[in-house]
Motif scaffolding. Structure first.
Motif, short mmCIF file in Angstrom:
data_model
loop_
_atom_site.label_atom_id
_atom_site.label_comp_id
_atom_site.label_asym_id
_atom_site.label_seq_id
_atom_site.Cartn_x
_atom_site.Cartn_y
_atom_site.Cartn_z
N TYR A 92 -1.90 4.32 -5.85
CA TYR A 92 -2.16 3.14 -6.67
C TYR A 92 -3.56 2.67 -6.33
N LYS A 96 -0.59 -4.28 -8.80
CA LYS A 96 0.00 -4.61 -10.10
C LYS A 96 1.21 -5.50 -9.88
N LYS A 97 1.49 -6.34 -10.86
CA LYS A 97 2.62 -7.26 -10.73
C LYS A 97 3.93 -6.51 -10.51
N GLN A 98 4.01 -5.28 -11.06
CA GLN A 98 5.23 -4.49 -10.91
C GLN A 98 5.53 -4.16 -9.45
#
Length: 392
Positions: A92, A96-98
Motif C-alpha cells: 500500500y 486509505k480509509k478502508q
C-alpha cells in the motif's frame, strides 16, 4: 495479595522498552507512513504486556474496568503488523480509509465490554473473582480462540505480503540481501506464537491447572521486542532512501517474478504495453551489447533503473524485455552474468591465489551467503564444489 513475579519484572522492562522505541521512532527516524504505524505497533505491544502484568499481579480485582479494557489489546497487534509490513514494502503506497476496517474486531470487542464496564468497581471485581473460582468460562474460551484465530490470520497476511514483495524486488534490484523482509516475517511469527502461548497459559491459570505462571509467553515477548527494536532500526534504513522508494513506486503494478513455466502468462500481461516484437528484439541486442562491453553487472548495487539509463530505454520496457524475451527476472539475469564471471575467473590460472569470496566480490556479489545460493542455483554446484571439479 499483590506480588511482582520475576517474569513480570522482565515484562515491565520490555514494556518501557516498547514505549522508548516508539518515541525514538517518532523523534529521530524518517516519519514515513510505515514508521508511524510501527510506532503504534510498539505501543500496542506495550498495552498487551501491561495487561499481562496487571492480571498476573491481581490488579484486575482492584482496577477491573481498566484491566478489562486492555484485554482487547491483542486485536491491535495483527492489523498494525500487517499495515506496517504493507506500507514498508509499498504494497500500500498511502493510507486509505478502508484500512480502518482492520480494527473492527478491536472496536467490536470493546463495545461488547460496555455492559460490564457500566457496573460498579465492587460489582465487577466480585463478578471476575466469582468467574475465576469456577474455572474457565465459556466466554473466556471463546475469546481466547478468537484472539488466536485473529493473530494466525494476520500472520498469514504478513507472510503473503512479504512473498509478493520478494518477487517484486527481484525485477528491480540485482542484490536483495539488505532489503529482504524475512526478518520481519520471522519476528511476526515468533511474536504470534508468544501471544498464542499467553492465551493458553492464561486459560490454564484461570482453570487452576497452573498458578500465576506465564513463563513461556513472558520470555518470548521481550525477546521479540528487543529483536524487533534492533532490526527495524538497522534493517529498515534502506526503506527510507528516496532512491529506493522511487524505484519501488515506478515498478509496474502486478509485475511477477518470472519462472520458466510462467512465460506464457507473463507475455499476456504485457499485451497492452505498446512494445512491438521488433522493438523488443532491438532492445535485447542493445542490452546484451552493453552487458558484454560495459559489464554493468560488476556494480553490486546495480538496479533496473540504472541499467535502463545506461541503455537509454524506459525501465518498464527493459523489465518487459528481460521477462518476455529472455524469460528471466532482472535479478536472475544480472546474477547469471556474475556467475559466469566467477566461473571464468576460477578457470584462470593467474587468479589461483584469490579466495572464492574475493572472486565473488570482484564479479559483483555483495555477500558470501547470496553468492553461494545464487551460484548453486545457476550451476547446480557449490562454488567450492565447482572449483574442485575444475581441478579434477
Amino acid at each position: 495479595m499483590l506480588q511482582l513475579y520475576p517474569v513480570d519484572l522482565v515484562l515491565l522492562i520490555s514494556l518501557f522498552q516498547c514505549i522508548f522505541i516508539s518515541v525514538i521512532i517518532v523523534q529521530k527516524y524518517h516519519l514515513s507512513l510505515a514508521n508511524k504505524t510501527l510506532s503504534l505497533l510498539f505501543l500496542s505491544y506495550s498495552l498487551v504486556m501491561l495487561e499481562m502484568i496487571l492480571w498476573d499481579m491481581n490488579y484486575h480485582l482492584l482496577y477491573p474496568h481498566f484491566v478489562l479494557m486492555l484485554t482487547g489489546a491483542p486485536f491491535l497487534i495483527g492489523p498494525f503488523q500487517y499495515l506496517y509490513t504493507s506500507y514498508l514494502s509499498h504494497y500500500y503506497k498511502k493510507f486509505k480509509k478502508q484500512h480502518l476496517l482492520h480494527f473492527i474486531p478491536f472496536v467490536v470487542f470493546e463495545l461488547s465490554m460496555l455492559p460490564l464496564l457500566l457496573q460498579s468497581n465492587e460489582s465487577l471485581a466480585a463478578r471476575i473473582k466469582y468467574t475465576e473460582s469456577g474455572g474457565v468460562s465459556v466466554v473466556s474460551l471463546i475469546l481466547n480462540w478468537l484472539i488466536m484465530f485473529h493473530i494466525v490470520i494476520y500472520t498469514i497476511f504478513v507472510v503473503l505480503v512479504i512473498r509478493k514483495y520478494s518477487k517484486k524486488i527481484k525485477n528491480i534490484f540485482s542484490s536483495v540481501e539488505t532489503i529482504k523482509l524475512g526478518w520481519l516475517r520471522n519476528i511476526t511469527i515468533l511474536f504470534s506464537l508468544g501471544i498464542v502461548m499467553y492465551i493458553i497459559e492464561n486459560a490454564l491459570n484461570t482453570s487452576g491447572i497452573i498458578s500465576n505462571q506465564f513463563i513461556i509467553s513472558s520470555l518470548i515477548t521481550p525477546i521479540v521486542i528487543y529483536l524487533t527494536s534492533y532490526l527495524v532500526i538497522t534493517k529498515s534504513e534502506i526503506f527510507a532512501s528516496p532512491e529506493f522508494n522511487r524505484l519501488i513506486e515506478e515498478m509496474p503494478v502486478g509485475e511477477p517474478e518470472v519462472q520458466a513455466e510462467e512465460v506464457q502468462n507473463v507475455s499476456k500481461k504485457y499485451i497492452k504495453s505498446g512494445l512491438s516484437e521488433e522493438k523488443a528484439k532491438e532492445y535485447v541486442v542493445r542490452l546484451i551489447e552493453i552487458m558484454e562491453k560495459n559489464k554493468p553487472y560488476l556494480n553490486s548495487e546495480l538496479t533496473l533503473g540504472g541499467l535502463a539509463e545506461l541503455i537509454s530505454i524506459p525501465p518498464h520496457n527493459l523489465s518487459e524485455v528481460i521477462n518476455t524475451q529472455l524469460n528471466q527476472s532482472f535479478f536472475d539475469f544480472i546474477n547469471g552474468y556474475r556467475v559466469n564471471k566467477v566461473k571464468f575467473d576460477l578457470a584462470d590460472p593467474s587468479k589461483n591465489n584469490l579466495t572464492l569470496l574475493a572472486i565473488a566480490m570482484d564479479a559483483g556479489f555483495n555477500s558470501k551467503s547470496s553468492f553461494n545460493t545464487i551460484f548453486k542455483k545457476h550451476t547446480g554446484l557449490t562454488p567450492s564444489g565447482y572449483k574442485k571439479s575444475l581441478a579434477d
